[in-house]
Design a protein around this motif. Structure first.
Motif, PDB file in Angstrom:
ATOM      1  N   ASP A   1      -1.314   7.734 -17.490  1.00 42.47           N
ATOM      2  CA  ASP A   1      -1.418   8.030 -16.071  1.00 42.47           C
ATOM      3  C   ASP A   1      -2.377   9.182 -15.769  1.00 42.47           C
ATOM      4  N   SER A   2      -3.418   9.366 -16.612  1.00 42.94           N
ATOM      5  CA  SER A   2      -4.410  10.425 -16.401  1.00 42.94           C
ATOM      6  C   SER A   2      -5.802   9.895 -16.673  1.00 42.94           C
ATOM      7  N   TYR A   3      -6.799  10.696 -16.333  1.00 48.45           N
ATOM      8  CA  TYR A   3      -8.184  10.411 -16.668  1.00 48.45           C
ATOM      9  C   TYR A   3      -8.500  11.049 -18.013  1.00 48.45           C
ATOM     10  N   ALA A   4      -9.631  10.694 -18.597  1.00 48.28           N
ATOM     11  CA  ALA A   4     -10.047  11.296 -19.866  1.00 48.28           C
ATOM     12  C   ALA A   4     -10.492  12.738 -19.630  1.00 48.28           C
ATOM     13  N   ALA A   5     -10.240  13.589 -20.618  1.00 49.07           N
ATOM     14  CA  ALA A   5     -10.656  14.990 -20.578  1.00 49.07           C
ATOM     15  C   ALA A   5     -11.560  15.242 -21.786  1.00 49.07           C
ATOM     16  N   ILE A   6     -12.793  15.653 -21.532  1.00 47.94           N
ATOM     17  CA  ILE A   6     -13.812  15.788 -22.559  1.00 47.94           C
ATOM     18  C   ILE A   6     -14.230  17.249 -22.670  1.00 47.94           C
ATOM     19  N   PRO A   7     -14.194  17.844 -23.884  1.00 47.59           N
ATOM     20  CA  PRO A   7     -14.656  19.225 -24.034  1.00 47.59           C
ATOM     21  C   PRO A   7     -16.185  19.292 -24.070  1.00 47.59           C
ATOM     22  N   LEU A   8     -16.772  20.140 -23.214  1.00 51.25           N
ATOM     23  CA  LEU A   8     -18.231  20.261 -23.195  1.00 51.25           C
ATOM     24  C   LEU A   8     -18.649  21.534 -22.465  1.00 51.25           C
ATOM     25  N   ASN A   9     -19.523  22.288 -23.102  1.00 52.45           N
ATOM     26  CA  ASN A   9     -20.133  23.480 -22.493  1.00 52.45           C
ATOM     27  C   ASN A   9     -19.113  24.450 -21.902  1.00 52.45           C
ATOM     28  N   GLY A  10     -18.027  24.687 -22.631  1.00 50.12           N
ATOM     29  CA  GLY A  10     -17.023  25.649 -22.195  1.00 50.12           C
ATOM     30  C   GLY A  10     -16.010  25.118 -21.206  1.00 50.12           C
ATOM     31  N   SER A  11     -16.179  23.877 -20.763  1.00 48.40           N
ATOM     32  CA  SER A  11     -15.280  23.306 -19.756  1.00 48.40           C
ATOM     33  C   SER A  11     -14.592  22.048 -20.265  1.00 48.40           C
ATOM     34  N   GLU A  12     -13.595  21.636 -19.522  1.00 48.41           N
ATOM     35  CA  GLU A  12     -12.923  20.361 -19.748  1.00 48.41           C
ATOM     36  C   GLU A  12     -13.425  19.423 -18.649  1.00 48.41           C
ATOM     37  N   ILE A  13     -14.293  18.482 -19.021  1.00 48.57           N
ATOM     38  CA  ILE A  13     -14.884  17.548 -18.072  1.00 48.57           C
ATOM     39  C   ILE A  13     -13.913  16.379 -17.872  1.00 48.57           C
TER      40      ILE A  13
ATOM     41  N   ILE B   1     -11.904  21.109 -28.809  1.00 50.86           N
ATOM     42  CA  ILE B   1     -10.903  20.330 -28.082  1.00 50.86           C
ATOM     43  C   ILE B   1     -10.950  20.803 -26.632  1.00 50.86           C
ATOM     44  N   SER B   2     -10.282  20.073 -25.747  1.00 54.13           N
ATOM     45  CA  SER B   2     -10.167  20.564 -24.376  1.00 54.13           C
ATOM     46  C   SER B   2      -8.700  20.868 -24.090  1.00 54.13           C
ATOM     47  N   HIS B   3      -8.500  21.930 -23.315  1.00 53.44           N
ATOM     48  CA  HIS B   3      -7.131  22.326 -22.961  1.00 53.44           C
ATOM     49  C   HIS B   3      -7.174  23.159 -21.683  1.00 53.44           C
ATOM     50  N   ASP B   4      -6.342  22.788 -20.729  1.00 55.06           N
ATOM     51  CA  ASP B   4      -6.145  23.573 -19.515  1.00 55.06           C
ATOM     52  C   ASP B   4      -7.466  23.906 -18.819  1.00 55.06           C
ATOM     53  N   GLY B   5      -8.358  22.919 -18.715  1.00 53.04           N
ATOM     54  CA  GLY B   5      -9.611  23.107 -17.991  1.00 53.04           C
ATOM     55  C   GLY B   5     -10.746  23.726 -18.775  1.00 53.04           C
ATOM     56  N   ARG B   6     -10.517  24.007 -20.067  1.00 51.28           N
ATOM     57  CA  ARG B   6     -11.552  24.677 -20.862  1.00 51.28           C
ATOM     58  C   ARG B   6     -11.855  23.913 -22.146  1.00 51.28           C
ATOM     59  N   GLU B   7     -13.048  24.138 -22.670  1.00 53.14           N
ATOM     60  CA  GLU B   7     -13.408  23.687 -24.011  1.00 53.14           C
ATOM     61  C   GLU B   7     -13.001  24.805 -24.966  1.00 53.14           C
ATOM     62  N   ILE B   8     -12.231  24.444 -26.005  1.00 52.94           N
ATOM     63  CA  ILE B   8     -11.732  25.426 -26.968  1.00 52.94           C
ATOM     64  C   ILE B   8     -12.430  25.197 -28.301  1.00 52.94           C
TER      65      ILE B   8
END
Length: 194
Positions: A170-182, A97-104
């Protein structure tokens, strides 16, 4: 000639009485819809079930995308830091999952989205997510973020694959990938078919 109509239900009465006071900004609603979940309107088309780290493909699992090498990614959700976050699972790897700028990487409980794949489709969105950008379609709710904001299931083309993650109003999509939240400004949202 007198016509007898079927009485309106509670939801229909509410809509009729409040039709002219719905807030808008540039044609987009300022508030989420009055129902808590699309499952209030459409039941059993797709739903989440408890799952395990054994991610062998199921015929009823909803595919949310694929890795750059073509391996399928399934739609999942998992509890984390007081919320329930939609994400992805690979049959060969784990749940992310993605959370707070990171891939978890989730090692505990999670749920897999299953059901009839023909009952859902992807609706393209450019920019921030507003319900009006879905052309009247109802998004599939994937979870919640504290203090209860709805999260929907999103997918985006990233690094040669199509990966699934989350989007909220009211946000953009957040995608978990390679340790980050894209953050993806052009993405798809999973919606119920018409």
């Amino acid at each position: 000639m007198i016509l007898n109509y079927v009485p309106l239900n509670e939801f229909e009465v509410y809509c009729k009485e409040n039709w002219d006071i719905q807030p808008e900004a540039g044609g987009m609603p300022l508030e989420p819809p009055i129902f808590d979940s699309p499952f209030d309107l459409i039941q059993d088309a797709v739903y989440f079930i408890p799952s395990t780290q054994d991610l062998q493909p199921q015929s009823s699992a909803i595919v949310g995308g694929h890795e750059a090498n073509g391996d399928p990614l399934y739609i999942v959700r998992a509890p984390y830091e007081g919320g329930i976050y939609p994400g992805k699972a690979s049959p060969k790897e784990s749940v992310y999952i993605s959370h707070d700028g990171r891939e978890i990487n989730i090692h505990g409980k999670f749920e897999r989205l299953v059901g009839d794949q023909s009952c859902v489709r992807w609706a393209h969105v450019d920019g921030r997510f507003y319900y009006g950008r879905l052309g009247g379609a109802i998004p599939v709710r994937g979870g919640t973020e504290p203090p209860g904001a709805a999260l929907y299931i999103a997918q985006a083309s990233v690094e040669g694959g199509v990966h699934c993650g989350k989007v909220k109003f009211d946000s953009y999509a957040a995608i978990p990938l390679n340790g980050s939240e894209i953050i993806a400004e052009s993405y798809n949202v999973l919606v119920f078919c018409d």
